[in-house]
Design a protein around this motif. Structure first.
Motif, short mmCIF file in Angstrom:
data_model
loop_
_atom_site.label_atom_id
_atom_site.label_comp_id
_atom_site.label_asym_id
_atom_site.label_seq_id
_atom_site.Cartn_x
_atom_site.Cartn_y
_atom_site.Cartn_z
N MET A 133 -9.78 9.62 0.06
CA MET A 133 -9.71 8.44 0.92
C MET A 133 -10.22 8.74 2.32
N TRP A 141 -2.10 8.29 -3.82
CA TRP A 141 -1.78 7.06 -3.10
C TRP A 141 -2.27 5.85 -3.90
N ARG A 156 -0.71 1.09 5.59
CA ARG A 156 -0.73 -0.05 4.67
C ARG A 156 -0.82 0.37 3.20
N ALA A 157 -1.16 1.63 2.98
CA ALA A 157 -1.20 2.15 1.61
C ALA A 157 0.20 2.60 1.20
N THR A 158 0.37 2.86 -0.07
CA THR A 158 1.66 3.29 -0.62
C THR A 158 1.53 4.69 -1.19
N ALA A 175 -5.80 -2.40 3.04
CA ALA A 175 -5.68 -1.07 3.63
C ALA A 175 -7.04 -0.42 3.87
N PHE A 177 -3.47 1.76 -2.94
CA PHE A 177 -3.73 0.83 -1.85
C PHE A 177 -4.45 -0.41 -2.37
N LYS A 178 -4.22 -1.50 -1.65
CA LYS A 178 -4.91 -2.75 -1.94
C LYS A 178 -6.01 -2.94 -0.90
N TRP A 181 -5.52 -2.78 -7.63
CA TRP A 181 -5.09 -1.66 -6.80
C TRP A 181 -6.02 -0.47 -7.08
N ARG A 188 -3.31 4.53 5.98
CA ARG A 188 -2.16 4.99 5.20
C ARG A 188 -0.87 4.25 5.55
N VAL A 212 -9.00 4.72 4.63
CA VAL A 212 -7.87 3.93 4.14
C VAL A 212 -6.74 4.08 5.15
#
Length: 573
Positions: free
Chosen positions: A527, A548, A535-537, A554, A550-551, A519, A533, A531
C-alpha cells in the motif's frame, strides 16, 4: 545369490514372530508419519501453492496446464498436484487430501527398504534399516510435509528397488523395466527423477571388476528397452501438453512449455537465483539433519570400506549411487537440504547388515543416549526459561508464533527426559524411538491446531470476511498463495507475478467500478503511502506479514506506490 527365507521362517528381532514385528512397525510408522493429518491446512512455503493448483484442477478441469489463481504455474510438472486432486476426489476433504501423497510415498519407501534389505540380508537387518530411516529427523520431518520432494523420494526409491532387484538379485527384466518406468515418473514429478538411472554406473563398474553378489543379465536389446520404459511416462505427459499448446495457439501456453522444459531444469541447475551455498553444503546437512543416522558414521564408514575392499556389490551399488547424487547436486551453486532427501533410503539399505552389531556397541548407545538428552534437555531449559523469565528474544519469536508454543516444547522436552531416565544407556535405541514418537505425536496433535490459524492464514482471511461482510467482494493485492486458498466468500485477484504497483493500479480501477461492494485486502508494504491507514482496517498478522482491508475512501488520489517511495501527481517532475 540364495533366495531369501520366507517371512514366516525369518528370525524375529524381539517379538515371537517376524510377522508380528512387521505389523507393529507398520502401525508405528503410520502413526509417526500420519499423526495430525486433518488438523491443519497447507502451510507455507510450498504447500499452499500446490494445494491451490490442485484445487483449480478440480474446480476448472484444467489438468494439463497448472494454474495459480488465473495465472499459469510453470515451475513444476503437474504429477504431485494430480495426486492431491485425486486424493480430494476420494476423500472430499482438502485437509486430508493434500498430505496423502507424501504419506503414501513415505510408507511405500519404508516398505521397499525393508523388502530389499530382507532379500539382500535378513529380516532383522531389514527391520532395523526401516526403523533407522523412519526415525531419521530429515526423513520424518520432510515426509510429513505436502511438498514435491517426498513424492520424488517415493518414485526414486521405487525405481532404485526395481533396478537393484535386477542388478543384484536378478536377472529380472520385469523389475528392470519397472525401475526405468518409475525413474521416468520421477522426471515428470520433478526433473531430477532421472538420477535413479545413475545406479547403472556402479553396476557397470562392479560387472567389469567381477565384484561378488552382482547379477549378470544378458541381452543387449533388453537393456535398450529400458529407455523405452523410461520415456513412456514422460511422453504420456509431454505429448498431450505439447499438442494442446500447439492446437490452441495460446501464447501463455507456449511460454509455459518453454519454461517447464528449460527454465526449470537446465537453467535452474546451471544458473540458480537463490539458495546459493558452498560445494560442501550437503556434508553439513548429512551431519545435522540426518541425525541419529549420522551418529553411526564413525563406525559405519570403516565397515563400508572393508566391504568395498572385499568387492561386495551389495554395498557398491547403493553407496556409489549416493556418491553420484551428492556430486551432481554439489556441482550446482543452488542447493537445498531436500535435494539429497532421496539418498536416505539407499543409505538405510547399505546400513542394514551392520545395524544389529552396531546397536549392541556401547559407544553407539552412549551417542544415542546423549543425543536424546541433549535435544530433550535443550527444549526443556529453553521453554522453562521463557515461561519463567520471558526474555526479549522470546517476544520477538512470539510475533509469528502462538505463545503456547513454549508449553508444547516444554512438554516434548520433559517427555524426552523421562524416556531417557527410563531407558538409560542400555536401551538408548528404544529411548530415541520413544522420544521421536512423543515429539511427532505432540507436534501433530497439539502443535498443528495451535499454529494453524497463523501459518495457514486461515484466521486472517476469516477476519477479513467478517469485516467486509458476507456479500462484499474482496480483491487480493500482493497476496500469497495461502491467502487465496483460505479466502472466504466472493474474492478476486489481480495476478500473482505482476509487480505490486501494477496490481495496485488494477485493484484500484476494479474497486472504483463498485466502491460500495468492493474491498481490497492488501499486504502492508504494497500500500505504501497511497492508502490512508486511519480509514483502512487492520486485519491482522499472519506468516510474518501485516494485512489490511480498505475501501475506496481510504485511497489517496493520484498516488502510485513504487519501490521504497510512493509517487503522487504532485511529486512528478
Amino acid at each position: 545369490m540364495k533366495p531369501c527365507a520366507p517371512l514366516s521362517r525369518a528370525r524375529p528381532l524381539w517379538l515371537r514372530s517376524a510377522r508380528q514385528e512387521l505389523i507393529l512397525f507398520g502401525v508405528f510408522a503410520l502413526l509417526l508419519l500420519g499423526m495430525g493429518i486433518g488438523l491443519r491446512d497447507p502451510w507455507p512455503s510450498d504447500e499452499p501453492r500446490f494445494a491451490l493448483v490442485a484445487r483449480w484442477m478440480v474446480e476448472h478441469g484444467q489438468w494439463l496446464f497448472p494454474h495459480r489463481g488465473h495465472e499459469l504455474y510453470p515451475d513444476k510438472p503437474p504429477v504431485f498436484m494430480w495426486l492431491q486432486a485425486l486424493a480430494y476426489l476420494v476423500t472430499g476433504n482438502w485437509r486430508i487430501a493434500f498430505l496423502l501423497p507424501s504419506l503414501a510415498a513415505a510408507l511405500g519407501a519404508l516398505a521397499l527398504v525393508y523388502d530389499l534389505a530382507r532379500r539382500l540380508w535378513n529380516h532383522r537387518s531389514a527391520l532395523l534399516a526401516a526403523a533407522t530411516l523412519v526415525l531419521t529427523i530429515h526423513f520424518t520431518y520432510q515426509m510429513r510435509n505436502a511438498q514435491i520432494d517426498p513424492l520424488l523420494l517415493g518414485w526414486i526409491t521405487l525405481a532404485n528397488y526395481g533396478l537393484l532387484r535386477h542388478l543384484l538379485l536378478g536377472p529380472s527384466w520385469r523389475w528392470f523395466a519397472a525401475g526405468c518406468f518409475f525413474a521416468g515418473v520421477g522426471v515428470v514429478t520433478k526433473g531430477v527423477g532421472v538420477l535413479a538411472l545413475l545406479m547403472l554406473v556402479p553396476f557397470v563398474m562392479a560387472r567389469r571388476g567381477h565384484w561378488h553378489q552382482v547379477a549378470l543379465p544378458q541381452g543387449r536389446w533388453r537393456w535398450a528397452s529400458g529407455l523405452l520404459f523410461f520415456l513412456l511416462p514422460i511422453l504420456g505427459w509431454l505429448l498431450p501438453m505439447l499438442l494442446s499448446a500447439h492446437a490452441d495457439g495460446d501464447p501463455q501456453h507456449a511460454e509455459y512449455v518453454q519454461n517447464i522444459l528449460f527454465g526449470q531444469t537446465v537453467h535452474r541447475y546451471a544458473t540458480p537465483t537463490g539458495h546459493i551455498h558452498s560445494p560442501f553444503y550437503f556434508l553439513g546437512i548429512i551431519v545435522v539433519d540426518w541425525l541419529p543416522l549420522s551418529l553411526l558414521l564413525p563406525w559405519v564408514l570403516p565397515a563400508w570400506w572393508r566391504r568395498l575392499k572385499r568387492h561386495d556389490a551389495r554395498f557398491l551399488l547403493p553407496l556409489g549411487w549416493i556418491a553420484l547424487v551428492l556430486l551432481f547436486f554439489s556441482f550446482s551453486p543452488g542447493k537445498r537440504d531436500v535435494y539429497i532427501l532421496p539418498a536416505l533410503p539407499m543409505a538405510a539399505v547399505a546400513l542394514a547388515p551392520l545395524l544389529p552389531g552396531l546397536l549392541r556397541r556401547r559407544g553407539v548407545r552412549i551417542a544415542l543416549f546423549a543425543l536424546t538428552m541433549l535435544l530433550a534437555g535443550t527444549l526443556t531449559v529453553v521453554a522453562a526459561l521463557v515461561l519463567h523469565r520471558h526474555p526479549a528474544w522470546a517476544s520477538r519469536i512470539e510475533q509469528s508464533l502462538d505463545p503456547q508454543i513454549w508449553w508444547l516444547l516444554l512438554s516434548i522436552g520433559v517427555a524426552g527426559l523421562i524416556v531417557a531416565a527410563l531407558t538409560r544407556v542400555r536401551r538408548a535405541p528404544l529411548g530415541w524411538l520413544l522420544f521421536a514418537g512423543a515429539l511427532w505425536s505432540l507436534y501433530g496433535l497439539w502443535g498443528y491446531p495451535m499454529l494453524n490459524g497463523d501459518r495457514s492464514a486461515r484466521d486472517v482471511m476469516m477476519r477479513a470476511r467478517a469485516i467486509a461482510g458476507p456479500d462484499a467482494t474482496i480483491g487480493l493485492l500482493a497476496w500469497k498463495e495461502q491467502n487465496l486458498l483460505m479466502a472466504q466468500g466472493p474474492v478476486t485477484e489481480f495476478g500473482f507475478l505482476k509487480p505490486w504497483p501494477q496490481q495496485y493500479a488494477d485493484a484500484i480501477a476494479w474497486q472504483r467500478q463498485a466502491p460500495a461492494q468492493r474491498w481490497i485486502f492488501s499486504l502492508d508494504e504494497a500500500m505504501g503511502r497511497c492508502v490512508d491507514r486511519h480509514r483502512a482496517t487492520y486485519v491482522g498478522h499472519a506468516n510474518r506479514r501485516e494485512w489490511w482491508l480498505f475501501k475506496a475512501d481510504a485511497v489517496v488520489a493520484g498516488c502510485a506506490p513504487g519501490g521504497s517511495a510512493d509517487e503522487t501527481a504532485d511529486d512528478a517532475p
